[in-house]
Design a protein around this motif. Sequence first.
Motif, PDB file in Angstrom:
ATOM      1  N   ARG A 149       0.833  -1.199   0.000  1.00 18.60           N
ATOM      2  CA  ARG A 149       0.000   0.000   0.000  1.00 18.60           C
ATOM      3  C   ARG A 149       0.869   1.252   0.000  1.00 18.60           C
ATOM      4  N   PHE A 150       0.515   2.210  -0.855  1.00 20.21           N
ATOM      5  CA  PHE A 150       1.214   3.486  -0.841  1.00 20.21           C
ATOM      6  C   PHE A 150       0.710   4.271   0.369  1.00 20.21           C
ATOM      7  N   PRO A 151       1.566   4.532   1.360  1.00 23.31           N
ATOM      8  CA  PRO A 151       1.108   5.018   2.678  1.00 23.31           C
ATOM      9  C   PRO A 151       0.820   6.519   2.712  1.00 23.31           C
ATOM     10  N   ILE A 152      -0.368   6.890   2.250  1.00 24.32           N
ATOM     11  CA  ILE A 152      -0.841   8.270   2.341  1.00 24.32           C
ATOM     12  C   ILE A 152      -2.235   8.246   2.975  1.00 24.32           C
ATOM     13  N   SER A 153      -2.749   9.406   3.351  1.00 26.86           N
ATOM     14  CA  SER A 153      -4.044   9.472   4.009  1.00 26.86           C
ATOM     15  C   SER A 153      -5.182   9.215   3.023  1.00 26.86           C
ATOM     16  N   ARG A 154      -6.311   8.824   3.562  1.00 27.03           N
ATOM     17  CA  ARG A 154      -7.487   8.548   2.729  1.00 27.03           C
ATOM     18  C   ARG A 154      -7.967   9.817   2.022  1.00 27.03           C
ATOM     19  N   SER A 155      -7.934  10.950   2.705  1.00 23.52           N
ATOM     20  CA  SER A 155      -8.392  12.198   2.089  1.00 23.52           C
ATOM     21  C   SER A 155      -7.501  12.591   0.915  1.00 23.52           C
ATOM     22  N   ASP A 156      -6.185  12.377   1.030  1.00 23.31           N
ATOM     23  CA  ASP A 156      -5.283  12.664  -0.089  1.00 23.31           C
ATOM     24  C   ASP A 156      -5.554  11.724  -1.259  1.00 23.31           C
ATOM     25  N   ARG A 157      -5.811  10.468  -0.947  1.00 24.51           N
ATOM     26  CA  ARG A 157      -6.067   9.492  -2.009  1.00 24.51           C
ATOM     27  C   ARG A 157      -7.333   9.854  -2.790  1.00 24.51           C
ATOM     28  N   ILE A 158      -8.375  10.253  -2.090  1.00 23.83           N
ATOM     29  CA  ILE A 158      -9.631  10.634  -2.756  1.00 23.83           C
ATOM     30  C   ILE A 158      -9.413  11.868  -3.620  1.00 23.83           C
ATOM     31  N   ALA A 159      -8.701  12.852  -3.075  1.00 26.29           N
ATOM     32  CA  ALA A 159      -8.440  14.074  -3.838  1.00 26.29           C
ATOM     33  C   ALA A 159      -7.632  13.776  -5.097  1.00 26.29           C
ATOM     34  N   TYR A 209       8.248  23.930  11.249  1.00 26.57           N
ATOM     35  CA  TYR A 209       9.175  24.807  11.960  1.00 26.57           C
ATOM     36  C   TYR A 209       9.112  26.229  11.407  1.00 26.57           C
ATOM     37  N   HIS A 210       8.948  26.353  10.096  1.00 22.49           N
ATOM     38  CA  HIS A 210       8.869  27.670   9.457  1.00 22.49           C
ATOM     39  C   HIS A 210       7.430  28.194   9.391  1.00 22.49           C
ATOM     40  N   ASN A 211       6.513  27.508  10.086  1.00 27.42           N
ATOM     41  CA  ASN A 211       5.103  27.923  10.143  1.00 27.42           C
ATOM     42  C   ASN A 211       4.459  27.999   8.760  1.00 27.42           C
ATOM     43  N   LEU A 212       4.858  27.101   7.882  1.00 26.80           N
ATOM     44  CA  LEU A 212       4.276  27.063   6.541  1.00 26.80           C
ATOM     45  C   LEU A 212       3.045  26.176   6.479  1.00 26.80           C
ATOM     46  N   ILE A 213       2.932  25.238   7.391  1.00 26.14           N
ATOM     47  CA  ILE A 213       1.762  24.360   7.433  1.00 26.14           C
ATOM     48  C   ILE A 213       1.312  24.215   8.874  1.00 26.14           C
ATOM     49  N   SER A 214       0.083  23.746   9.044  1.00 26.04           N
ATOM     50  CA  SER A 214      -0.502  23.583  10.367  1.00 26.04           C
ATOM     51  C   SER A 214      -0.110  22.237  10.964  1.00 26.04           C
ATOM     52  N   THR A 215      -0.043  22.187  12.272  1.00 19.93           N
ATOM     53  CA  THR A 215       0.233  20.930  12.966  1.00 19.93           C
ATOM     54  C   THR A 215      -1.044  20.256  13.453  1.00 19.93           C
ATOM     55  N   THR A 216      -2.185  20.867  13.196  1.00 18.62           N
ATOM     56  CA  THR A 216      -3.442  20.361  13.746  1.00 18.62           C
ATOM     57  C   THR A 216      -4.347  19.724  12.697  1.00 18.62           C
ATOM     58  N   THR A 217      -3.934  19.718  11.425  1.00 20.25           N
ATOM     59  CA  THR A 217      -4.772  19.135  10.373  1.00 20.25           C
ATOM     60  C   THR A 217      -3.937  18.307   9.424  1.00 20.25           C
ATOM     61  N   GLU A 218      -4.560  17.294   8.821  1.00 19.40           N
ATOM     62  CA  GLU A 218      -3.863  16.437   7.865  1.00 19.40           C
ATOM     63  C   GLU A 218      -3.778  17.072   6.479  1.00 19.40           C
ATOM     64  N   GLU A 219      -4.716  17.952   6.157  1.00 21.74           N
ATOM     65  CA  GLU A 219      -4.741  18.563   4.835  1.00 21.74           C
ATOM     66  C   GLU A 219      -4.058  19.924   4.886  1.00 21.74           C
ATOM     67  N   ASN A 220      -2.977  20.063   4.149  1.00 21.11           N
ATOM     68  CA  ASN A 220      -2.205  21.292   4.148  1.00 21.11           C
ATOM     69  C   ASN A 220      -1.818  21.661   2.736  1.00 21.11           C
TER      70      ASN A 220
END
Length: 455
Positions: A149-159, A209-220
């Motif tokens: 299995r290609f290990p990515i999230s379900r939401s990424d796979r659907i998108a 670290y550079h505040n480019l993405i959130s640490t609280t959500t899977e979709e960034n």
Amino acid sequence: MGIKATSSKPLLCHSKLFCISVLYLFTSLFLAIYTFLISPTTCLFRYSPNDPIQTPLFLYHSSYGEHKHALPTFRSSCNSPVYFSDYWNALKDINGFNENSTFLGSRNVRYIKGNADSFGGNFSIKKRFSYFDHPVVDGIEVPCGFFKRFPISRSDRIAMENCKGLVVISAIFNDHDKIRQPKGLGKETPYSVCFYMFVDDVTLKELQYHNLISTTTEENSVGVWRIVKVEKENLYENSAMNGVIPKYLVHRLFPNSKYSIWVDAKMQLVVDPFLLIHSLIVMEDVDMAISRHPFYVHTMEEAMATARWKKWWDVDGLKKQMEQYCENGLQPWTPEKPYPSDVPDSAIILRKHSVANNLFSCLLFNELEGFNPRDQLPFAYVRDLMNPKLKLNMFDVEVFEQVAVEYRHNLKNDGANSSKVMPKKTKRASSEFLVNGTSSKCGSYLLKMWGESQD
């Protein structure tokens, strides 16, 4: 006391340096105008004045340093320039192809399913070669990864499955590069093109670290790029091999896309993706477009450079790879081949997801898993010996340098980017490797390459 009148030269002529500077300025202006507007060999692509090219959509904090260490280019002209169509015409043509349901080549290529110890199945070279001749009929299945299995999230796979037109993909593992935003995007491009950046946990932490993405959500997302986290521990130990998955199996990760552009993370696109696909794929009626290598035309030249510059540590493995290819029919480049070179620069790859392209991508991926992730080595071997044949546009290096800017990889002092499986010392080839420069199985190849035999 009276002042004696004297004749003098105009002030402008008092300084020879000033006169020389003025002459140099006008000469430079003339050469610039000739090079960019008059010269018939120019590769500087000019947009229509009415093209709605957008300003940058995303600005980084200066600490991220995405524009550091750009590599200079020295070529300004080429023998076969490429001309872009009007942006709206290109958009209309490509959308017209996307709406044609018979366009999807993936419907005529079926893939072997199952489970294996490796993502690609780890087939023998004899077994891999047996799939090169592929009649375009239903029922024939080829190995093409995804035996794990290609290990990515379900939401990424659907998108990814919902991306039905043009997709632009890239990947960064071990924080080896910066995320760079494409430039020169047309008005509709950010909403009509899918931009996907695959990253691992090391890269993800640096973005956090550079505040480019959130640490609280899977979709960034960062600018136009959607960030997809890949659990690389479940794939290959070598990060370069993990990057090969989105690079060559894009038609499987995005099964409903019609076109794709792979962009190495060291590159920054400066031309709209629609214009690139339209000019280099659609107008040329090809399956794939890729730049030729700036220095080499023969596969063996690239193999020798790979060993010489330690681009791959296992020299004995390189020797065995070339021996297998020579034994199975690899020939050096000659003018009789329908391609200008056997060696590409694969930092940017443009594709139409046709039968031939999808088959080529599968076959080449299998070779990379079988030997090493240096994708220039099996390129001509797969291209020349596969059936159906790949319609390929290998464009000039100067074109490559005009459509993208190349940057150096991230500079690390602590060795954090080095792969765990890459030893400090190169693994030397066995003593029988050198017989007139190579192994005996490739002796005929070398004689032809050096022009000493016409057999």
